[in-house]
Design a protein around this motif. Sequence first.
Motif, PDB file in Angstrom:
ATOM      1  N   GLN A  47      -3.255  35.978 -60.034  1.00 55.93           N
ATOM      2  CA  GLN A  47      -3.931  36.780 -61.055  1.00 55.93           C
ATOM      3  C   GLN A  47      -5.445  36.589 -61.007  1.00 55.93           C
ATOM      4  O   GLN A  47      -6.208  37.519 -61.294  1.00 55.93           O
ATOM      5  N   THR A  50      -6.792  38.727 -58.377  1.00 54.87           N
ATOM      6  CA  THR A  50      -6.705  40.119 -58.821  1.00 54.87           C
ATOM      7  C   THR A  50      -7.867  40.484 -59.730  1.00 54.87           C
ATOM      8  O   THR A  50      -8.466  41.564 -59.611  1.00 54.87           O
ATOM      9  N   ILE A  51      -8.209  39.572 -60.647  1.00 54.52           N
ATOM     10  CA  ILE A  51      -9.335  39.828 -61.555  1.00 54.52           C
ATOM     11  C   ILE A  51     -10.639  39.926 -60.778  1.00 54.52           C
ATOM     12  O   ILE A  51     -11.461  40.832 -61.002  1.00 54.52           O
ATOM     13  N   GLY A  53     -11.004  40.700 -57.609  1.00 56.16           N
ATOM     14  CA  GLY A  53     -10.985  41.914 -56.802  1.00 56.16           C
ATOM     15  C   GLY A  53     -11.297  43.154 -57.611  1.00 56.16           C
ATOM     16  O   GLY A  53     -12.014  44.054 -57.151  1.00 56.16           O
ATOM     17  N   SER A  54     -10.782  43.225 -58.838  1.00 53.40           N
ATOM     18  CA  SER A  54     -11.065  44.374 -59.701  1.00 53.40           C
ATOM     19  C   SER A  54     -12.540  44.432 -60.064  1.00 53.40           C
ATOM     20  O   SER A  54     -13.154  45.511 -60.069  1.00 53.40           O
ATOM     21  N   SER A  55     -13.128  43.279 -60.363  1.00 56.45           N
ATOM     22  CA  SER A  55     -14.552  43.245 -60.723  1.00 56.45           C
ATOM     23  C   SER A  55     -15.432  43.666 -59.550  1.00 56.45           C
ATOM     24  O   SER A  55     -16.381  44.453 -59.713  1.00 56.45           O
ATOM     25  N   SER A  57     -14.550  45.532 -57.061  1.00 56.73           N
ATOM     26  CA  SER A  57     -14.330  46.957 -56.807  1.00 56.73           C
ATOM     27  C   SER A  57     -15.248  47.807 -57.672  1.00 56.73           C
ATOM     28  O   SER A  57     -15.786  48.831 -57.214  1.00 56.73           O
ATOM     29  N   LEU A  58     -15.452  47.403 -58.921  1.00 56.49           N
ATOM     30  CA  LEU A  58     -16.363  48.142 -59.800  1.00 56.49           C
ATOM     31  C   LEU A  58     -17.801  48.059 -59.290  1.00 56.49           C
ATOM     32  O   LEU A  58     -18.540  49.055 -59.307  1.00 56.49           O
ATOM     33  N   PHE A 221     -14.030  36.220 -53.467  1.00 58.10           N
ATOM     34  CA  PHE A 221     -12.737  36.869 -53.702  1.00 58.10           C
ATOM     35  C   PHE A 221     -11.780  36.619 -52.539  1.00 58.10           C
ATOM     36  O   PHE A 221     -10.599  36.286 -52.743  1.00 58.10           O
TER      37      PHE A 221
END
Length: 303
Positions: A47, A50-51, A53-55, A57-58, A221
Amino acid sequence: MLLDVKLPVYYIFKRILPDILRVLLISIIFQVLKWFFSSYLPEIPLQLATILGSSISLLLAFNVSQSYERWWEGRKIWGAVVNDSRTLVLQVRSFQQADGLPPHEAASQLTAVAHRQIAWCYSLGESLRGQDPLASLAKFLPEPELAYAKTQNNRPLALLALHAAQFRELHQRQTINTFQQVQLDSTLVRLCESMGQAERIKSTVFPANYRLLVHFLIYLFLGTLSLSLVESMGFWEVPVLLLIASTFFLIERTARYLQDPFNNAPTDTPVTAIARNVEINLKQLLQEPNVPATLTSDTFYLM
């Protein structure tokens, strides 16, 4: 400018190859640690990766958006250059016809303006790319104007000054009236504004610390993801990590190249091809016999 053809694989991946090799090294190190020092590896939940990677990506989405906006602004500027170059020559031809100049004198004045404007387009593109802005001038300028341009640091600006001097002389000789001179000067102002906007893009770079931060976060990441996957996937963690790393680095590198549309690279605004189109249009207006062909490319890009 990249063309709508199949891009070669080497061009896509050669720029990110050093980063991929570093990620491969990191992955191999974690694989070795897993086999020989598994008790020393920290257990990182998936997780967390994942967090991260999401950040990231933004951040990459914002970076690509801003970079494309700079590239598109550069393309719009050169679209305005094309329009105003055509307008300038059409204005000179129309005003001289209205005032009934002798045909040979009108043709001479029109040819001088058109050839100088062609030279301006080539010179501006070469200047923005850090090339010699005098390279293309000798074909279009008489020797006195070429000598004057050599004395100036900003050669495109010098050519606009020559335009202005010619229009002022035409007005003093009453070849054109005051209203017509104002119209011509307005076109010169727009050309000068386009030149300044392109120079602003060229001289304003993305902050290096922002680029380094994004690069560092991608590595953070990928390191976190590698630690998360090494226990659950074993050796398959290596190809999965390389695939994900390639995606992130390709997006980051694409944004970096779009940030500078005048860098003499395949992703550039095709200023040379645009200047050639201006040359073709203006020489056809002059009904000159030696009109060059449109620039084409046998590769995957057009400069």
